[in-house]
Design an enzyme around this catalytic site. Structure first.
Site, PDB file in Angstrom:
ATOM      1  N   ALA A 323      45.897  35.648  50.559  1.00 13.86           N
ATOM      2  CA  ALA A 323      45.374  35.688  51.925  1.00 13.86           C
ATOM      3  C   ALA A 323      45.866  34.486  52.734  1.00 13.86           C
ATOM      4  O   ALA A 323      46.441  34.637  53.814  1.00 13.86           O
ATOM      5  CB  ALA A 323      43.859  35.731  51.888  1.00 13.86           C
ATOM      6  N   ASP A 349      53.984  32.544  43.193  1.00 13.12           N
ATOM      7  CA  ASP A 349      52.704  33.188  42.895  1.00 13.12           C
ATOM      8  C   ASP A 349      52.964  34.144  41.741  1.00 13.12           C
ATOM      9  O   ASP A 349      53.871  34.968  41.806  1.00 13.12           O
ATOM     10  CB  ASP A 349      52.180  33.951  44.118  1.00 13.12           C
ATOM     11  CG  ASP A 349      50.707  34.334  43.985  1.00 13.12           C
ATOM     12  OD1 ASP A 349      50.313  34.783  42.891  1.00 13.12           O
ATOM     13  OD2 ASP A 349      49.963  34.187  44.966  1.00 13.12           O
ATOM     14  N   ARG A 360      43.016  41.754  54.054  1.00 13.66           N
ATOM     15  CA  ARG A 360      43.192  40.436  54.661  1.00 13.66           C
ATOM     16  C   ARG A 360      44.569  39.825  54.397  1.00 13.66           C
ATOM     17  O   ARG A 360      44.921  38.843  55.029  1.00 13.66           O
ATOM     18  CB  ARG A 360      42.099  39.490  54.152  1.00 13.66           C
ATOM     19  CG  ARG A 360      42.155  39.261  52.656  1.00 13.66           C
ATOM     20  CD  ARG A 360      40.892  38.636  52.097  1.00 13.66           C
ATOM     21  NE  ARG A 360      40.994  38.378  50.669  1.00 13.66           N
ATOM     22  CZ  ARG A 360      40.854  39.317  49.724  1.00 13.66           C
ATOM     23  NH1 ARG A 360      40.601  40.556  50.069  1.00 13.66           N
ATOM     24  NH2 ARG A 360      40.958  39.014  48.452  1.00 13.66           N
ATOM     25  N   LYS A 373      53.443  39.427  44.660  1.00  9.37           N
ATOM     26  CA  LYS A 373      53.010  38.956  45.977  1.00  9.37           C
ATOM     27  C   LYS A 373      54.064  38.091  46.656  1.00  9.37           C
ATOM     28  O   LYS A 373      54.341  38.247  47.850  1.00  9.37           O
ATOM     29  CB  LYS A 373      51.703  38.166  45.842  1.00  9.37           C
ATOM     30  CG  LYS A 373      50.472  39.012  45.613  1.00  9.37           C
ATOM     31  CD  LYS A 373      49.213  38.153  45.624  1.00  9.37           C
ATOM     32  CE  LYS A 373      47.963  39.028  45.514  1.00  9.37           C
ATOM     33  NZ  LYS A 373      46.720  38.237  45.559  1.00  9.37           N
ATOM     34  N   ASP A 421      43.324  29.705  45.103  1.00 15.45           N
ATOM     35  CA  ASP A 421      41.940  30.169  45.108  1.00 15.45           C
ATOM     36  C   ASP A 421      41.145  29.664  43.910  1.00 15.45           C
ATOM     37  O   ASP A 421      40.099  30.206  43.590  1.00 15.45           O
ATOM     38  CB  ASP A 421      41.889  31.703  45.141  1.00 15.45           C
ATOM     39  CG  ASP A 421      42.548  32.334  43.918  1.00 15.45           C
ATOM     40  OD1 ASP A 421      43.048  31.583  43.046  1.00 15.45           O
ATOM     41  OD2 ASP A 421      42.558  33.573  43.819  1.00 15.45           O
ATOM     42  N   ASN A 422      41.651  28.622  43.231  1.00 20.11           N
ATOM     43  CA  ASN A 422      40.883  28.075  42.104  1.00 20.11           C
ATOM     44  C   ASN A 422      41.110  26.571  41.986  1.00 20.11           C
ATOM     45  O   ASN A 422      42.176  26.054  42.346  1.00 20.11           O
ATOM     46  CB  ASN A 422      41.244  28.783  40.796  1.00 20.11           C
ATOM     47  CG  ASN A 422      42.644  28.469  40.323  1.00 20.11           C
ATOM     48  OD1 ASN A 422      42.855  27.512  39.585  1.00 20.11           O
ATOM     49  ND2 ASN A 422      43.625  29.258  40.761  1.00 20.11           N
ATOM     50  N   CYS A 477      20.444  32.530  26.849  1.00 22.90           N
ATOM     51  CA  CYS A 477      19.230  33.270  26.478  1.00 22.90           C
ATOM     52  C   CYS A 477      18.623  33.966  27.690  1.00 22.90           C
ATOM     53  O   CYS A 477      18.021  35.038  27.563  1.00 22.90           O
ATOM     54  CB  CYS A 477      18.217  32.340  25.813  1.00 22.90           C
ATOM     55  SG  CYS A 477      17.477  31.124  26.938  1.00 22.90           S
TER      56      CYS A 477
END
Length: 902
Positions: A323, A349, A360, A373, A421-422, A477
């Site tokens: 994006a 990428d 987008r 991409k 994005d990370n 848990c």
């Protein structure tokens, strides 16, 4: 269908007032938005009518809390469990549900919060006559509609009220720009043209108009007019710069959405912005601003031809082409970045285009799905500007690809643009930029929010210097046995999906492809995890083996009974509703919710759909044909499910259920694990003899974007049945997809704004010579709207004697030196080195006597032997980390030391 909004981008003030009057008085009112971009200056005006109703002011999910206690007082004190901080603010309205004892609060009536604290608040309510609080309760924020009254443009021009601020270092700027845009409008009206770039006469006329208009303002008259700023405004006013257009396009686009949907708070009413700091540091001569009869003449009229030449010759590395990447590539192509023979733009990428990207990531089309991409985006950018010199790669920028992105590659760059994005990838690129002293332009979006950060060598802190705390993860848990919100249910659903349909079939195939290796690994591990893995494989190939689609239906039906009935019965048998903890407190106190079994009924469409979807995916893993009747709930499908014989279940004594929130595994170790593993191996070998020749399974990887593959049907079904167990509100498949698919909300408007802001900073980074106060970091939220622009934080400086350094410094030693020579080199700086390491290996430590034998050996030779470090042929140096003390035994954190041995 009626017209809801109009946008004007190039219109005289008189005409704008005429159109706005019509829109304002129209029934229903038509939202009027006027925006201008004039060089490095821009404005937005919004008028959504006499009364505009905002249905959701910020777009955020209503805040909630789990009640722990409520007092019988006036006002009542509400305390909530302390697993998460409350986000309520004074004046918020809240409603209560599921309160036991004080049931009067469950009437759905909104009540006002006051004195909000992290884990409690007071309620504007007299509860002294209410029933005593017993347990339970959810408190949820109510977001009432808000009515906003807009002024028409004619009235707002003379009484603008408060301007929406962006940069508080320019607090006096909006009133001046309000005046400047009026002066420019008068210039254009009288002369029917824009001022000529660099024309002193035209600039002076605009200034005179501004002074004249200012004289009519009465109480609002400005005491002082910044003529230098008006000079920049007038001189570049004819230019529409791409970064400014991207930024204001994002803002205006979001305002249009607000006008049509009533979602998010509109901009009220004037917003002015400038980025005059983007201009070159050295004064521009009029001759440098003259047009060249090129597509970049508008940009040249603002920045001059010298900077334009720099832009075209720039060598840029862009990491990511999703994006943000698509927007950046469009911007860079239109700006002329890397568009000369000497320029080069490398974009990398490793991802491929998915269907969900198309909303987008505008350089991609339907027919590009499945393609890389970077390649598709680069090709599209070259259509925008055929002179763009772009190289598209599919490599992930990481330590593993440093042979691709090697020293020569990094040293040749002018700037790096992140479109990631990370955090992990951002941290790596940040470390490379620090190491090679390269500007890094960082940005990110989250829904309507966006941020930008400039990382400039020696001027600003690096990206890694400040980080957000990690997202809080629910204890294992809680997810497994004690969920109290739908996110827990969906996390569990995604885990079960992957375990049943991907991991177990993969384990089966691993065993079948090489039984000896698989069994040997299980014996070597000899732990609870290996035991559980063997049990899953045996269960899959023996009891749960499927040969027909009816077998898959049987498997799905029995799994339903196991998950949503039997396990709940076992849990509530082990911990009855009246259980207490070792301290005497109720076991089932908030945030725990007491569960109840779900009784299966094939007449319940949601249950039948879940069984069919699960059976279809189970059949796929075994390669079983799927009948058409199974793809939609119908009478035939219901009959097939009702054929399944479900055995009775009796809870067992002594079953261990993990309740420790710090536990990292649900498997309990046993002293008999090794013996049990041997039994399981024998059984597995026996079961494998019954399999047909060539048998294998088809693991299923979760894919959220294919609406026909039944993946989300299974996950939503898993989550909603579990939510039904615990009386948690269920969600539709779209919301389930958003949470379970871990989709980061992204919209085109905030993406456009973020990239526009970054490209305004790119002008500065490539021009060079700017001070830290010229750069800007931004946080914006288009939903509210909020713009917070500030100078970057300088890097932390460390001082020792006469020396000082920051994270940007790297010390270099020339020559193929020994460890002893390195220690002496540091000693000359007043530093006593006691440890030298390379990578993860220790080359020298003064505490180890044997290390002294290495002192007269070359640093690079010790690194090759001890750290197994092979220095690539393209690299002339070796990096070592040295731990030092001063003469008073205080640790001193010194920069990385590079030994240039070649």
């Amino acid at each position: 269908m009626y017209l809801q909004a109009v946008v004007f981008t190039d219109i005289s003030l008189d005409k704008a007032i005429e159109f706005d009057d019509y829109c304002h008085s129209h029934q229903p009112p038509i939202a009027f938005i006027k925006s201008e971009v004039r060089g490095l200056f821009g404005s937005v005006f919004c008028d959504f009518g006499p009364e505009f109703t905002v249905l959701d002011v910020d777009g955020e999910e209503p805040h909630t809390g789990i009640v722990a206690s409520i007092s019988n007082d006036n006002p009542a004190l509400v305390s909530c469990v302390d697993d998460e901080r409350l986000e309520f603010q004074d004046g918020d309205l809240v409603v209560f549900s599921e309160v036991h004892g004080m049931t009067e609060l469950n009437d759905g009536k909104p009540r006002k919060v006051k004195n909000a604290r992290p884990y409690s608040f007071f309620l504007e309510e007299d509860t002294s006559s209410f029933g005593a609080y017993v347990r339970g309760g959810i408190v949820t924020q109510v977001k009432p509609p808000k009515v906003i009254k807009f002024k028409p443009l004619k009235e707002a021009m003379s009484e603008p009220g408060e301007f929406l601020m962006s940069d508080f270092s320019k607090f006096e700027r909006p009133p001046l720009l309000h005046l400047a845009f009026q002066a420019l409008d008068k210039f254009r009206t009288e002369l029917s043209r824009f001022p000529v770039a660099g024309s002193t006469d035209d600039v002076q006329r605009v200034i005179e108009y501004a002074i004249s208009i200012n004289g009519t303002l009465g109480d609002r008259k400005l005491e002082e007019i910044d003529k230098k700023l008006l000079h920049h405004f007038a001189s570049g006013s004819r230019a529409v710069l791409n970064p400014m257009a991207a930024m204001f396009g994002g803002i205006v686009g979001q305002e249009v959405v607000k006008a049509c949907s009533g979602k998010f708070h509109p901009l009220y009413q004037f917003f002015y912005f400038d980025s005059v700091e983007s201009l070159p540091v050295d004064p521009l001569e009029p001759g440098d601003l003259k047009p060249k009869n090129s597509r970049y003449d508008a940009q040249i009229s603002v920045f001059g031809s010298k900077l334009q030449n720099k832009l075209e010759a720039a060598k840029i590395f862009m990491v990511g082409s999703g994006a943000l990447g698509c927007e950046f590539l469009k911007n860079l192509a239109l700006m002329g970045i890397s568009c000369s023979q000497n320029g080069n733009l490398t974009v990398t990428d490793d991802d491929v285009i998915e269907k969900s990207n198309l909303s987008r990531q505008f350089l991609f089309r339907d027919w590009n799905i499945g393609q890389p991409k970077s390649t598709v985006a680069a090709t599209a950018a070259m259509v925008i500007n055929p002179k763009l010199h772009v190289e598209a790669l599919q490599n992930r920028a990481s330590p593993e690809t440093e042979n691709v992105f090697n020293d020569a590659f990094w040293e040749n760059l002018d700037a790096v643009v992140n479109a990631l994005d990370n955090v992990t990838a951002r941290m790596y690129i940040d470390s490379r930029c620090v190491y090679f002293q390269k500007p890094l332009l960082e940005s990110g979006t989250l829904g309507a929010k966006c941020n930008t950060q400039m990382v400039i060598p020696h001027l600003t802190e690096n990206y890694g210097a400040s980080r957000d705390p990690p997202e809080k993860q629910a204890p294992m848990c809680t997810v497994h046995s004690f969920p109290h919100n739908i996110d827990h249910c969906l996390t569990w659903a995604r885990s079960e999906f992957e375990g049943l349909l991907e991991k177990t079939p993969t384990e089966v195939n691993a065993f079948l492809s090489n039984p000896t290796t698989y069994i040997s690994a299980a014996r070597t591990a000899g732990d609870a995890q290996a035991r559980d893995q063997l049990e899953r494989v045996i269960e899959c190939l023996d009891r749960d083996k499927c040969e027909t689609f009816q077998d898959s239906i049987t498997w799905a039906r029995l799994k339903f009974e196991d998950y949503f009935s039997n396990r709940v019965k076992q849990l509530t048998f082990t911990f009855p509703e009246d259980s207490v903890t070792s301290s005497g407190a109720p076991f089932w106190s908030a945030p725990k919710r007491f569960p109840r079994p779900v009784d299966f009924s094939s007449s319940d469409p949601s249950q039948l759909s879940f069984i069919l979807a699960a059976a279809i995916l189970r059949a796929e893993t075994f390669g079983i044909p799927i009948p058409e009747w199974a793809k939609t709930p119908n009478k035939l499908a219901a009959e097939a499910v009702d054929k399944v014989i479900v055995p009775d279940f009796q809870p067992k004594q002594g079953v261990k259920i993990v309740t420790d929130e710090k536990a990292t595994s649900l498997s309990s170790a046993s002293v008999d694990d090794a013996a049990v593993i041997e039994e399981l191996i024998a059984k597995l070998e026996e079961v494998s003899k019954t399999l047909p020749s060539g048998f294998h399974m088809n693991p299923i990887q979760f894919e959220k974007d294919d609406d026909t593959n039944f993946h989300m049907d299974v996950i939503a079904g898993f989550a909603n049945m579990r939510a039904r167990n615990y009386s948690i509100p269920e969600v539709d498949k779209l919301k389930a997809k958003f949470i379970a698919g871990r989709i980061i909300p992204a919209i085109a408007t905030s993406t456009a704004m973020a990239t526009g802001l970054v490209c305004l900073e790119l002008y500065k980074a490539l021009a060079g010579g700017h001070k830290v106060e010229d750069y800007r970091n931004t946080f914006a939220n288009l939903a509210i709207p909020l713009f917070s622009i500030a100078e970057p934080v300088p890097p932390k400086t460390i001082k020792h004697q006469e020396l000082s350094w920051t994270v940007w410094d790297r010390w270099t030693v020339t020559g193929n030196i020994t460890l002893r020579e390195l220690l002496e080199w540091l000693k000359e700086k007043g530093l006593n080195a006691y440890s030298i390491s390379c990578g993860t290996s220790l080359l020298y430590n003064s505490m180890f006597p044997r290390h002294k034998e290495r002192l007269d050996r070359k640093v690079v030779d010790v690194a090759r032997e001890v750290a197994k470090m092979e220095v690539p042929s393209y690299r002339r140096h070796l990096d070592v980390v040295v731990a030092c003390e001063d003469d008073d035994d205080n640790d001193v954190d010194i920069p990385l030391v590079s030994v240039y041995f070649r």
